[in-house]
Design an enzyme around this catalytic site. Structure first.
Site, PDB file in Angstrom:
ATOM      1  N   CYS A 171     -15.642  19.296   3.333  1.00 47.98           N
ATOM      2  CA  CYS A 171     -16.252  18.844   2.344  1.00 47.98           C
ATOM      3  C   CYS A 171     -15.037  18.860   1.106  1.00 47.98           C
ATOM      4  O   CYS A 171     -15.356  18.424  -0.082  1.00 47.98           O
ATOM      5  CB  CYS A 171     -17.505  19.849   1.449  1.00 47.98           C
ATOM      6  SG  CYS A 171     -16.965  21.527   1.298  1.00 47.98           S
ATOM      7  N   ARG A 216      19.606  -8.430  11.567  1.00 46.49           N
ATOM      8  CA  ARG A 216      18.554  -8.246  10.705  1.00 46.49           C
ATOM      9  C   ARG A 216      17.947  -6.878  11.216  1.00 46.49           C
ATOM     10  O   ARG A 216      17.855  -6.518  12.279  1.00 46.49           O
ATOM     11  CB  ARG A 216      17.449  -9.274  11.117  1.00 46.49           C
ATOM     12  CG  ARG A 216      17.901 -10.634  10.814  1.00 46.49           C
ATOM     13  CD  ARG A 216      16.893 -11.855  11.307  1.00 46.49           C
ATOM     14  NE  ARG A 216      17.224 -13.086  11.265  1.00 46.49           N
ATOM     15  CZ  ARG A 216      16.857 -13.880  10.366  1.00 46.49           C
ATOM     16  NH1 ARG A 216      16.269 -13.369   9.390  1.00 46.49           N
ATOM     17  NH2 ARG A 216      17.463 -15.034  10.308  1.00 46.49           N
ATOM     18  N   SER A 241     -18.013  25.128   6.600  1.00 41.83           N
ATOM     19  CA  SER A 241     -17.363  23.594   6.059  1.00 41.83           C
ATOM     20  C   SER A 241     -16.200  23.982   5.317  1.00 41.83           C
ATOM     21  O   SER A 241     -15.907  24.855   4.713  1.00 41.83           O
ATOM     22  CB  SER A 241     -18.591  23.375   4.750  1.00 41.83           C
ATOM     23  OG  SER A 241     -18.018  22.362   4.178  1.00 41.83           O
ATOM     24  N   LYS A 275       9.819  -6.767  14.617  1.00 40.71           N
ATOM     25  CA  LYS A 275      10.315  -7.905  14.775  1.00 40.71           C
ATOM     26  C   LYS A 275      10.653  -8.155  16.230  1.00 40.71           C
ATOM     27  O   LYS A 275      10.840  -8.979  16.863  1.00 40.71           O
ATOM     28  CB  LYS A 275      11.424  -8.227  13.579  1.00 40.71           C
ATOM     29  CG  LYS A 275      11.945  -9.485  13.614  1.00 40.71           C
ATOM     30  CD  LYS A 275      13.436  -9.833  12.817  1.00 40.71           C
ATOM     31  CE  LYS A 275      13.506  -9.680  11.433  1.00 40.71           C
ATOM     32  NZ  LYS A 275      13.174 -10.817  10.851  1.00 40.71           N
ATOM     33  N   TYR A 308     -19.308  16.772  10.989  1.00 40.75           N
ATOM     34  CA  TYR A 308     -19.474  15.676   9.810  1.00 40.75           C
ATOM     35  C   TYR A 308     -18.240  15.905   8.637  1.00 40.75           C
ATOM     36  O   TYR A 308     -17.351  16.777   8.868  1.00 40.75           O
ATOM     37  CB  TYR A 308     -20.761  15.939   9.243  1.00 40.75           C
ATOM     38  CG  TYR A 308     -20.781  17.161   8.351  1.00 40.75           C
ATOM     39  CD1 TYR A 308     -20.374  17.424   7.174  1.00 40.75           C
ATOM     40  CD2 TYR A 308     -21.362  18.243   8.967  1.00 40.75           C
ATOM     41  CE1 TYR A 308     -20.529  18.418   6.227  1.00 40.75           C
ATOM     42  CE2 TYR A 308     -21.333  19.483   8.212  1.00 40.75           C
ATOM     43  CZ  TYR A 308     -20.898  19.547   6.681  1.00 40.75           C
ATOM     44  OH  TYR A 308     -20.935  20.902   6.314  1.00 40.75           O
ATOM     45  N   ARG A 330       4.309 -12.143  14.016  1.00 41.31           N
ATOM     46  CA  ARG A 330       3.651 -11.015  14.048  1.00 41.31           C
ATOM     47  C   ARG A 330       2.243 -11.046  13.781  1.00 41.31           C
ATOM     48  O   ARG A 330       1.875 -12.103  13.257  1.00 41.31           O
ATOM     49  CB  ARG A 330       4.278 -10.221  12.919  1.00 41.31           C
ATOM     50  CG  ARG A 330       4.079 -10.567  11.586  1.00 41.31           C
ATOM     51  CD  ARG A 330       4.744  -9.635  10.522  1.00 41.31           C
ATOM     52  NE  ARG A 330       4.710 -10.574   9.263  1.00 41.31           N
ATOM     53  CZ  ARG A 330       5.332 -10.284   8.305  1.00 41.31           C
ATOM     54  NH1 ARG A 330       6.467  -9.335   8.324  1.00 41.31           N
ATOM     55  NH2 ARG A 330       5.233 -10.822   7.092  1.00 41.31           N
ATOM     56  N   GLY A 365      11.446  -7.303   2.784  1.00 42.83           N
ATOM     57  CA  GLY A 365      12.327  -7.426   1.671  1.00 42.83           C
ATOM     58  C   GLY A 365      13.004  -6.229   1.419  1.00 42.83           C
ATOM     59  O   GLY A 365      13.906  -5.778   0.342  1.00 42.83           O
ATOM     60  N   HIS A 394      -6.973  16.802 -13.053  1.00 45.25           N
ATOM     61  CA  HIS A 394      -8.570  16.851 -13.164  1.00 45.25           C
ATOM     62  C   HIS A 394      -9.114  15.555 -13.191  1.00 45.25           C
ATOM     63  O   HIS A 394      -9.830  14.970 -12.601  1.00 45.25           O
ATOM     64  CB  HIS A 394      -8.753  17.925 -14.368  1.00 45.25           C
ATOM     65  CG  HIS A 394     -10.327  18.053 -14.532  1.00 45.25           C
ATOM     66  ND1 HIS A 394     -10.999  17.342 -15.535  1.00 45.25           N
ATOM     67  CD2 HIS A 394     -11.140  18.694 -13.722  1.00 45.25           C
ATOM     68  CE1 HIS A 394     -12.341  17.531 -15.222  1.00 45.25           C
ATOM     69  NE2 HIS A 394     -12.393  18.570 -14.218  1.00 45.25           N
ATOM     70  N   MET A 427      14.712  -3.900   3.261  1.00 49.50           N
ATOM     71  CA  MET A 427      15.914  -3.611   4.009  1.00 49.50           C
ATOM     72  C   MET A 427      16.866  -4.770   4.047  1.00 49.50           C
ATOM     73  O   MET A 427      16.588  -5.993   3.698  1.00 49.50           O
ATOM     74  CB  MET A 427      15.626  -2.808   5.340  1.00 49.50           C
ATOM     75  CG  MET A 427      14.978  -1.664   5.190  1.00 49.50           C
ATOM     76  SD  MET A 427      14.870  -0.802   6.652  1.00 49.50           S
ATOM     77  CE  MET A 427      13.728  -1.870   7.580  1.00 49.50           C
TER      78      MET A 427
END
Lengths: 902, 902
Positions: free
Chosen positions: B850, B91, B782, B22, B870, B335, B100, B451, B102
């Site tokens: 992975c 503010r 990996s 802000k 990758y 903003r 909303g 799981h 804070m």
């Protein structure tokens, strides 16, 4: 390409890595001008290359040819010359001595053709055929892998045919016959002829020596002796000299001083008309070395000279092997001599007294392993007690006592003054009282890292684990070992050094050194043995030299007092979990089951005076020294009643038509809730503080109040609090704030000044990796190397040893368990990171270790190297840690190089 | 000392870290010459310092005084001046918008004394007393922590006394009375007077805003939005302007273009004679922004100009707040505007088409989180279905189907074409078939890392976990939710995005974007929506830009085919454990129970054709692309029969007087032997290869033979084999040799050329720490970030979430679970070490990931940054990974800065 072959004249004693111990020392003696038969050495690098690639290293054959040519020139004889053959021996020789573990072939160069030449040159047909027989026999076994029994059997046959039992009765003809038989045996068992080409004999023998590095017995020996698996062996090719050419020949072994007492003066054995292997075989009796003076005064005088030369040169006790061939003395081997642990201490101090070495070097000549050996109780004499079985030698020393099968009985009988041995399938933390009460522990399951083993080693108590042949019959209770049945109270003896278990009592001997450590034996007293004086002297010197502090892990006032007597400079780890066991379980259950804040507060309040009392005792025992108390670490369910018992009580109530006890129902729910799939990685350590409000505050209050009370009683108190299992700086900071508030509150209540250092265990990889931030907030780090090893490797100690450690040792994934000796590449690297980044962030940070590695000699050197401030170990290992810390300081100072002899 | 206060003229939009969003944007507008009320900003650093130290930062008061003095000068009024008071708002304003969450206090500066001055200056007694009433109410709630109900109650009382229900009927006298009541309420509830000193009001309000950073709702919001917990908030102190000074005043909010469609043109609401909070409260109806042109043509024209200026300046959709005070327009906020995921894609492409931004910047304006939202099935309309409960939103999306309670029923009903939802207490690997068959999963236990949650997310299936209010009555079986009972087969609807569970069927809508990914919807077709065109365009651009490869984790031909359709460039993880489940368990049991080599060989031989068949299917689906197959990883006991079942069978046999089945007895012994205390750290992964001879050879042979068969069928096959749980280079090398021998053997048998790359998972800290040696021997790494996170943190995923993760989130030990987003400081550091040292040792080494993090947007950026080749993720997340990999490339190229708006 690296040079793969060295002549003796090219080497020296500092090249053991490359030339092996035997070769390096033969080279050294050659260069000292001593009479060593000429020869050359194939390097360990050649061996490693062969084992790695499975092929003979390129260029090796040519280098060998060149050195063989020079050897032949020097000796004036050709290998395999039919008229006058040069014979050589092919001997293994690794960096560290591995006696009898690898192969040797003598008399290489003999063949059907040259055996006649040897007979003519030596003047003895019998000698020549006996030499040829020996060659085929050794070559057949070693190179061709034929069972030695086959050869022995043939010799026995020949002796039976001759009607004698003595080898010496076999004449040249008999031996010629045996040679023919041996050659047939080779053809049958190996499917090839015995090679007549002497160079082929030599080349095959060299490869056999290479391969013998990985024989099962060699692997086993290396593992026991902690010799790295990847060194490889060198091969020594030496011109043969013969001690069996008549009564003016002979062979002997000797020490330059008494290896038991360390007294100056020769000490050895001699055997006329014999080769070295005959001495070892023990077929004929040797004479004391002194008798050689009568037999061959010139050689004797020369030998005495040489031995003095060697002692002066090596500045240590040496052992030697020599041969006299027709009055000419040849040195076949020397090395810094093995000795008993007691002799190691005695000799080191005697050499100091003689001005040969200084105290620093003396310190480097003894080891923590030696000292450990001296501290265990031993069976005093051989006994005819029946051996029941042999289990795993889990904690060394010997113990004799009555068999008991549970902790309560152990405590009861021990209190009435009886020595008891606790026998269990396996032990749990609940058996702690029983282990404390017992003189030794025997389990039928588990290995060297089982609970029983770890606890027993920590207490310095003998323990045999995994005695799987024994059956515990719970109904008796009784112990069944095959046909033998031992009822409760029956006597057994266990040897934790060997793993043997005996029926009945074998007399025990407590070594006087323990009295010395306990302060009941004055090291300077008139009757004190040389050994105690030597140990005392070297420990004092270690204390002077060492940079590392030595603290102890101790949970009770008794342990703390012992640690102090043994030289600990404080308590590096005071665990609080035992303070929640036994009768106090009921209070922990109250805490876990508390539904409301008042209930929880009440449960905590009930624990407070008990905890406080525990700490007062420890503070009193450690007056003036720091005491590091660890907040509760294990998962809560370890403190609750047994799941099965609670379930059984509920079932019984239901079966009787009664409503089950409300408490049991809640307890079962809590057990269910707290059950964990992987408890090692679950709700424990600092995490408990976030889930059980007030728990750490209670413990901190107990510490603070105990400190004030102990101070009131006149003691100087230096408490520290340690937070376990921290992974993030936030966990530590939140906990630290909570603790600091409690300490400030107690200080305010008591009107006293109260400074308590607050630090953290580093026992998770993440803690080490973020040590820069954690270090900025902590007063100290204490590496918990047990858990750090578990998480770094993803290995649960409880699970892996039986499951796959044997396979891993066999495959040589590692040579020492990472739970025994610190894994430098993995865990060690994390420690380095944490030390470097923690102390950079906070130069006032103290860093130490309190895992089991803190008492391991090899690991202590590593901890010194990375700059830890202290190690903390079990009280029993404090002297070992002091000694090794001193040795490390001396070695690191570069005053002397590490004594590489093993 | 750092500057703690900035005037609006001193800041700019790039200082969000320090000034908050802000404040930075107010400064930016000020410097653009837009009409912003004067004011200044207290920095986030001041807030952080206050929260850290619990005390007002030194020097802050003086800096505030100085800026206040300047503000008063600019405004020509004094704070609290009785005649003409300057009023200010206080503010909050953090770096990331937390709407909303804070605190804000308006009208600071009013007091008993100055309220009269305000009345005089504004010409409205009622306005002045209403403003004072608002101040006390907001101050009471926010600063003094008084329950807002008390104030509301007093207003209600006043209205009842007046006989009205409308605030506007209260006149100045009534409001004066309310002010007096409010002051009493403050005295009673806060125990102090409402402060009359305006500066005290301001200072207290500032601290309250600071503290509101750590309000429960703010913490919760940050966790959901993954906003770091340590940023703190700035505080904006701004001269008050009033939209409630009559009908020529008013307040409004607007977007510079439609946030739903992205179409150019204003879009907003306006409310006459009102303050911002009235708009939010929704008491009166707003009018469309276009109507302002009628009300105040000058202000409207100025506003249109300003909005154009802002769009041109920010080059993006902006949202704004404004107030008109007696015909004068004031900008209160702007903003870059929030938008729906669909609008984000649309707007980004429209701005490209308008020439405002290029494709790189457009790519940076959308996110993987946006794309994920677009891919889930949604309930198409609100429904009157009864909500049964709300559980944990474990895997997003909506599903409708028949309740089933076990896998077998799930499979049976699904096969007959029915949509089913699998309902379990919790799931295990054995439920896999049921999860595959079901359209959604509902469990009564567990959380986001259970799981069920992990598997469901992997499959892109909706899942609600931990719905603890539901009871599964196994006897029915039926599901009980309070008074509602649902039998097996009854219909429910679950919303995995919110966690809600409904009775009955809510209509579902499969988003067309999934058809696009599946290739059944042409992105360039005439009827294709703007959204699909935009997603396609940006994904294509991401593919062009990204350096990271995107592979998928897939175990079956079906998953592999889907992954390929979604754009995967190969399979980075093909797990083989499911190939040992189901009917094949019997074969695994044979293997485990084999006493002899022939038995073991037979068991392995029986598995071979099954394994081979599995792989052929996957190779065919991935024709031309790499497929990385992981050797068996889980502990063997996971594949054996249930312990309790075997025990029951044995007991039953005994009870019937029969001998128990021999196989059961052996099975029980095996279960006992294989039981582990911490299975995560036990006998699994590469360790299995050392203990179960032939297992890995079998798997390798299956891979090799499958490759040859698939090739015979005309496919291009690129198999790779991955060794799990490696800790040492020796383990890897031994295993690699074993595998290579099998591959060579199969190649020889088939007469084919067969190249199979062999690499290793890096999932233990030790593997990462010794990656230099391992990398030299491996073809690829990996990273298994799931296990690596577990071991680095010492956290078992199975255990910790319920046990203490909630407490850890609350205490802000972490803001995102390390199992969801990669922990950069710990796990990330290990990854960096391994990548650096592995590739240094072996420049040809391929490195990828992975673990589940491979599909997490934040983590993908990290993986790009450290140089992985990758990421491999579940098929469902492949488009997300493609998009994020593209965004990361664009951001890293420095072409555009990361879009920091959230």
């Amino acid at each position: 390409m690296a040079k793969l072959v060295y002549d003796f004249t090219e080497g020296n004693k500092d090249l053991k890595d490359l030339l092996g111990g035997k070769g390096a020392n033969l080279a050294e003696m050659t260069n000292l001008g001593l009479p060593v038969p000429p020869g050359f050495i194939i390097t360990t690098e050649a061996c490693r290359q062969y084992l790695r690639e499975g092929a003979v290293p390129a260029g090796l054959a040519d280098e060998v040819s060149e050195h063989l040519r020079q050897l032949e020139k020097k000796m004036g004889r050709q290998l395999g010359d039919p008229a006058d053959p040069l014979l050589v021996s092919v001997r293994s020789g690794a960096k560290f001595s591995m006696p009898g573990m690898m192969e040797t072939v003598l008399n290489i160069g003999l063949s059907d053709e040259s055996v006649g030449g040897l007979a003519k040159q030596s003047g003895s047909e019998r000698f020549a055929w006996d030499s040829y027989r020996r060659l085929i026999q050794m070559f057949g076994k070693t190179v061709l892998g034929i069972d030695g029994e086959a050869f022995e059997h043939a010799i026995e046959e020949a002796k039976r045919a001759k009607g004698t039992k003595n080898d010496l009765d076999l004449d040249a003809g008999d031996l010629h016959g045996i040679v023919e038989t041996f050659k047939e045996l080779v053809q049958v068992h190996a499917g090839r002829e015995f090679p007549q080409d002497p160079r082929e004999q030599m080349d095959l023998a060299v490869l056999a020596v290479f391969r013998s590095w990985n024989a099962d017995r060699a692997i086993l020996y290396r593992r026991q002796e902690r010799i790295p698996a990847d060194l490889g062996t060198a091969v020594n090719i030496v011109a043969m000299v013969f001690g069996n050419l008549g009564m003016d020949s002979g062979t002997g072994v000797a020490f330059t001083r008494d290896p038991g007492s360390g007294q100056q003066g020769v000490y050895g054995d001699y055997l006329q008309n014999a080769q070295g292997e005959d001495v070892v075989a023990g077929i004929r009796n040797t004479v004391p070395l002194q008798d050689l003076e009568q037999i061959d005064a010139a050689s004797y005088a020369q030998l005495m000279d040489i031995m003095q030369t060697l002692e002066n040169h090596y500045r240590d006790l040496c052992d030697i092997e020599f041969t006299i061939e027709r009055g000419k003395l040849w040195m076949l081997q020397t090395r810094v001599g093995k000795r008993t642990p007691a002799a190691a201490f005695r000799i080191a101090c005697q050499l100091v007294d003689e001005g040969v070495i200084d105290l620093d070097e003396a310190l480097s000549r003894v080891s923590g392993h030696d000292l450990t050996q001296l501290m265990f109780p031993q069976f005093s004499v051989d006994s005819d007690a029946a051996r029941l079985t042999t289990g795993i030698n889990a904690s060394p020393g010997a113990a004799v006592g009555a068999v008991v099968f549970d902790s309560a009985t152990a405590v009861r009988r021990a209190e009435s003054g009886e020595a008891v041995i606790l026998v269990r399938h396996e032990t749990t933390p609940d058996d702690l009282a029983g282990i404390v009460a017992a003189v030794g522990v025997l389990t039928t399951r588990g290995g060297k890292t089982a609970h029983a083993a770890v606890v027993a080693r920590g207490m310095g108590k003998p323990c045999v684990c995994g005695a799987e042949e024994l059956v515990i019959d719970e109904d008796g209770p009784r112990l069944i070992a095959g046909a033998t049945v031992i009822e409760e109270g029956g006597q057994i003896s266990i040897d934790g050094t060997s793993g043997a278990v005996f029926e009945g009592r074998i007399p025990l001997q407590q070594p006087p050194i323990v009295d010395y450590f306990n302060g009941v034996l004055d090291p300077d007293g008139p009757d004190t043995s040389d050994l105690i004086r030597a140990v005392h002297r070297l420990l004092q010197h270690a204390d002077e030299r060492r940079r590392l502090g030595v603290l102890a892990n101790a949970d009770t006032p008794e342990d703390a007092a012992r640690a102090r007597r043994y030289g600990a400079q404080g308590i590096g780890l005071c665990r609080t979990e035992h303070m929640f066991l036994g009768e106090r379980r009921a209070l922990v259950e109250r805490l876990v089951l508390a539904d409301t804040v008042p209930e929880r507060t009440a449960a905590l309040a009930a624990l407070l005076p008990l905890q406080r009392g525990d700490f007062i005792g420890v503070f009193e025992a450690m007056d003036g020294l720091p005491v590091t108390i660890r907040l509760l670490d294990p998962p809560l369910h370890e403190f609750l009643s047994d799941d099965a018992e609670v379930t059984a009580r509920i079932s019984a109530a239901k079966a009787a038509g009664l409503a089950p006890d409300d408490r049991d129902v809640k307890l079962l729910a809590a057990l269910d809730r707290l059950h964990e799939v992987n408890p090692m990685m679950g709700l424990r350590g600092v995490r408990l503080g976030f889930v059980v409000p007030g728990l750490f505050a209670l413990q901190t209050r107990a510490v603070a109040e105990a400190a004030i009370e102990a101070r009131r009683r006149g003691h100087v108190v230096r408490p520290e609090i340690m937070v376990p299992l921290v992974a993030t700086v936030t966990e530590f900071e939140i906990t630290r704030r909570e603790l600091a508030a409690v300490i400030a509150q107690v200080a305010k209540e008591s009107g006293a000044d109260l400074a308590i250092r607050i630090g953290t265990m580093i026992e998770l990889p993440r803690a080490a990796l973020t040590a820069g931030s954690i270090g900025a907030s902590a007063d100290f780090f204490s590496f918990g190397t047990n858990d750090l090893t578990q998480t770094t490797w993803g290995l649960s100690r409880d699970d892996v040893e039986g499951a796959f450690f044997p396979a891993y040792f066999k495959a040589r994934v590692f040579d020492a368990s990472p739970f025994e000796t610190i894994d430098r590449a993995g865990v060690g690297r994390l420690i380095r990171i944490a030390v470097d980044e923690g102390t950079r962030a906070n130069p006032l940070l103290t860093v130490g270790v309190c895992g089991e590695h803190g008492g391991d000699p090899d690991s202590i050197h590593f901890f010194d190297e990375v700059g830890l401030d202290y190690v903390s170990c079990s009280p029993f290992r404090v002297p070992v840690a002091r000694l090794e810390a001193g040795r490390s300081a001396v070695q690191r100072a570069g005053i002397v190089r590490a004594n590489e002899t093993r």
